[in-house]
Scaffold this active site. Structure first.
Site, short mmCIF file in Angstrom:
data_model
loop_
_atom_site.label_atom_id
_atom_site.label_comp_id
_atom_site.label_asym_id
_atom_site.label_seq_id
_atom_site.Cartn_x
_atom_site.Cartn_y
_atom_site.Cartn_z
N GLN A 1 76.46 42.68 22.04
CA GLN A 1 77.16 41.70 21.27
C GLN A 1 77.31 42.01 19.93
O GLN A 1 77.00 42.88 19.34
CB GLN A 1 76.91 40.41 22.05
CG GLN A 1 77.08 40.07 23.40
CD GLN A 1 76.04 40.47 24.20
OE1 GLN A 1 75.07 40.52 23.96
NE2 GLN A 1 76.58 41.28 25.15
N LYS B 1 79.09 50.52 18.79
CA LYS B 1 77.68 50.68 18.67
C LYS B 1 77.37 51.92 19.38
O LYS B 1 76.52 52.52 18.96
CB LYS B 1 76.98 49.64 19.06
CG LYS B 1 76.99 48.16 18.20
CD LYS B 1 76.16 47.07 18.76
CE LYS B 1 76.84 46.32 19.79
NZ LYS B 1 77.90 45.63 19.52
N GLY C 1 78.84 46.47 26.93
CA GLY C 1 79.48 47.63 27.70
C GLY C 1 79.23 48.89 26.49
O GLY C 1 79.76 48.75 25.65
N HIS C 2 78.23 49.70 26.70
CA HIS C 2 78.10 50.74 25.59
C HIS C 2 78.41 51.98 26.55
O HIS C 2 77.95 52.25 27.59
CB HIS C 2 76.46 50.82 25.54
CG HIS C 2 76.07 49.51 24.69
ND1 HIS C 2 75.03 49.24 24.19
CD2 HIS C 2 77.04 48.77 24.08
CE1 HIS C 2 74.94 48.11 23.18
NE2 HIS C 2 76.22 47.71 23.44
N ASP D 1 81.81 44.91 20.03
CA ASP D 1 82.83 46.00 20.06
C ASP D 1 82.92 46.65 18.83
O ASP D 1 84.07 47.29 18.51
CB ASP D 1 84.16 45.31 20.81
CG ASP D 1 83.97 44.64 21.99
OD1 ASP D 1 83.27 44.96 22.97
OD2 ASP D 1 84.36 43.41 22.16
P1 IMP Z 1 79.08 35.69 27.80
O1 IMP Z 1 78.10 36.82 27.14
O2 IMP Z 1 79.39 36.50 29.03
O3 IMP Z 1 78.36 34.27 28.39
O4 IMP Z 1 80.41 35.62 26.90
C1 IMP Z 1 80.30 34.67 26.01
C2 IMP Z 1 81.11 35.41 24.99
O5 IMP Z 1 80.66 36.57 24.49
C3 IMP Z 1 82.46 35.72 25.46
O6 IMP Z 1 83.44 35.50 24.28
C4 IMP Z 1 82.66 37.06 25.71
O7 IMP Z 1 83.87 37.72 25.43
C5 IMP Z 1 81.54 37.64 24.58
N1 IMP Z 1 81.12 38.83 24.83
C6 IMP Z 1 79.84 38.91 25.74
N2 IMP Z 1 79.51 40.31 25.81
C7 IMP Z 1 80.36 40.90 24.87
C8 IMP Z 1 80.46 42.21 24.43
O8 IMP Z 1 79.58 43.26 24.76
N3 IMP Z 1 81.20 42.60 23.47
C9 IMP Z 1 81.97 41.54 22.97
N4 IMP Z 1 82.25 40.30 23.45
C10 IMP Z 1 81.22 40.04 24.31
#
Ligand code: IMP
Length: 430
Positions: free
Chosen positions: A224, A16, A40-41, A13
């Protein structure tokens, strides 16, 4: 000709979307190399907003080739519905501009269910995942029982693969008090979507090798952030893929020598979604100020993000683990109006000063930030397009960030508008 990797240098977040959009305009090929539809872009092109979770950002621009690499975990239904949603917005999406690696792993509904069950269970560690099934799908990949994109090409081979998969999942489900899954249900789930996926399936390493030989510019789009990396992040509060820049190579089948520049997207303060250590978190009016001014709500799950001061220790570490060449500093304007701004320059751990984040979970929870304090600025930096537009204190802040993290600012973004950017160095013209 430079190929550029974009990675988040914090916990995701970092903003990007805007930077990737600007870079994708200059690139010929845009490649996703890890993660899945947990990203989420948001792109804004000619005033139209596109929300992408799985598809590479190049898909919204004509004349670009978008590629989903083998390092990505693909929910086929999410893929089809995202393609349909973007198509309904008037964008042409087809095999001529979108390909998906035949050796990418599929996310199935049983992965999504398992992710949610674990998150909602009262025992075990709650990670705060996006519940998209990302972790369980990667587990099956590493466990060598995953169903892959290429398996959709040959449905007659599926029953044996489904049987092997369920030999693992059904006992697990029984243990969680869940009904077993019938092989026919998984077959139906996959066969119902196979025809829609087939045109996009390709041997991505060969495709990209060809593009590289033709001198095409490749943008590797990370999702991420580096602190969510499965190896280098705040384990176990991480995502299940490698999010650092090195993954750009393995996640699509090119060698490390295909990467020329690594751009680390870096927010001028820190945020994180989900659980896990966050040394500079501000659970007070400063955190509220940053969250409100920065509109810090997740684009995928709508969750409120935790907010805190800039942590130079963490970003310095990311500069090393991702080999960051330069950063794009985003959301500086959110700090406008603060009387005092703090930057974490080191930690105290059990009475000792350290300049890195220790690897153990316990130590990560115990570190206390050591801050350097700067006076803030009252003027607005929003929309600044040159250094001369910035108040002297804001320039000092940016210079201190560069010095502390050991990487230069290549771009400074001062609002969501694409032209509100101070360009120091174009990564593609490195
Ligand atoms: P997962 O990727 O759904 O398994 O989540 C694992 C961790 O990564 C959690 O803390 C989520 O909030 C974080 N996370 C996953 N995708 C994103 C993203 O696009 N932005 C920020 N945090 C993310």
């Amino acid at each position: 000709m430079a190929n550029v990797v974009v990675v988040g240098s914090q916990w995701g977040d970092e903003g990007k979307g805007k930077i990737v959009d600007w870079l994708s305009e200059q690139a010929d090929v845009i490649v996703r190399f890890q993660g899945g539809h947990n990203a989420g872009h948001t792109l804004v092109i000619d005033g139209v907003s596109y929300k992408l979770s799985l598809l590479p950002s190049g898909v919204a621009r004509s004349g670009k080739l978008s590629v989903i690499g083998n390092g990505v975990v693909v929910d086929p239904h999410a893929f089809v519905s995202e393609v349909e949603r973007i198509t309904a917005q008037g964008v042409t999406v087809g095999p001529e501009n979108l390909r998906i690696a035949e050796n990418a792993t599929l996310i199935l509904s049983l992965h999504r269910e398992l992710d949610a069950l674990r998150e909602e269970s009262s025992t075990g560690t709650r990670i705060g995942t996006t519940k998209r099934g990302i972790g369980p799908a990667y587990e099956d990949k590493v466990g060598r029982r995953a169903i892959r994109v290429m398996d959709l090409k040959n449905l007659s081979t599926l029953p044996a693969k489904i049987e092997r998969l369920l030999a693992h999942h059904n006992p697990l489900r029984r243990g969680l008090g869940q009904p077993e899954i019938l092989a026919e249900a998984i077959f139906e789930e996959l066969s119902s979507v196979a025809d829609k996926m087939l045109p996009y399936i390709d041997s991505v390493w060969r495709l990209l090798d060809g593009q590289r030989r033709e001198g095409k510019r490749i943008l590797f789009e990370g999702a991420q952030g580096a602190l969510l990396d499965i190896d280098h992040g705040t384990y176990p509060f991480v995502t299940s893929s490698n999010t650092v820049a090195g993954q750009a190579a393995t996640g699509c089948g090119l060698g490390p020598n295909s990467i020329d520049y690594v751009l680390g997207i870096t927010k001028a303060y820190t945020t994180r979604v989900g659980e896990g250590p966050f040394p500079t978190e501000q659970k007070n009016e400063v955190g509220e100020f940053l969250g409100t001014r920065g509109r810090e709500f997740g684009t995928v799950t709508g969750r409120q993000r935790r907010c805190g001061w800039f942590d130079a220790v963490l970003v310095r570490q990311t500069v090393c683990t991702s080999g960051i060449s330069g950063i794009a500093l985003t959301k500086l304007d959110v700090l406008d109006g603060l009387d005092e701004i703090k930057i974490c320059v080191a930690y105290e751990l059990d009475g000792e000063r350290i300049d890195y984040l220790p690897a153990s979970q316990g130590a990560q929870e115990r570190v206390k930030p050591i801050y350097e304090s700067l006076p803030g600025w009252k003027e607005s930096t929003e929309g600044a397009r040159s250094w001369a537009d910035l108040p002297a204190q804001a320039v000092k802040y940016v210079r201190l960030v560069e010095e502390l993290i050991g990487a230069p600012v290549a771009l400074l973004s001062t609002s969501p508008e694409r032209d509100d950017t101070i360009l120091v160095q174009n990564p593609f013209q490195d």
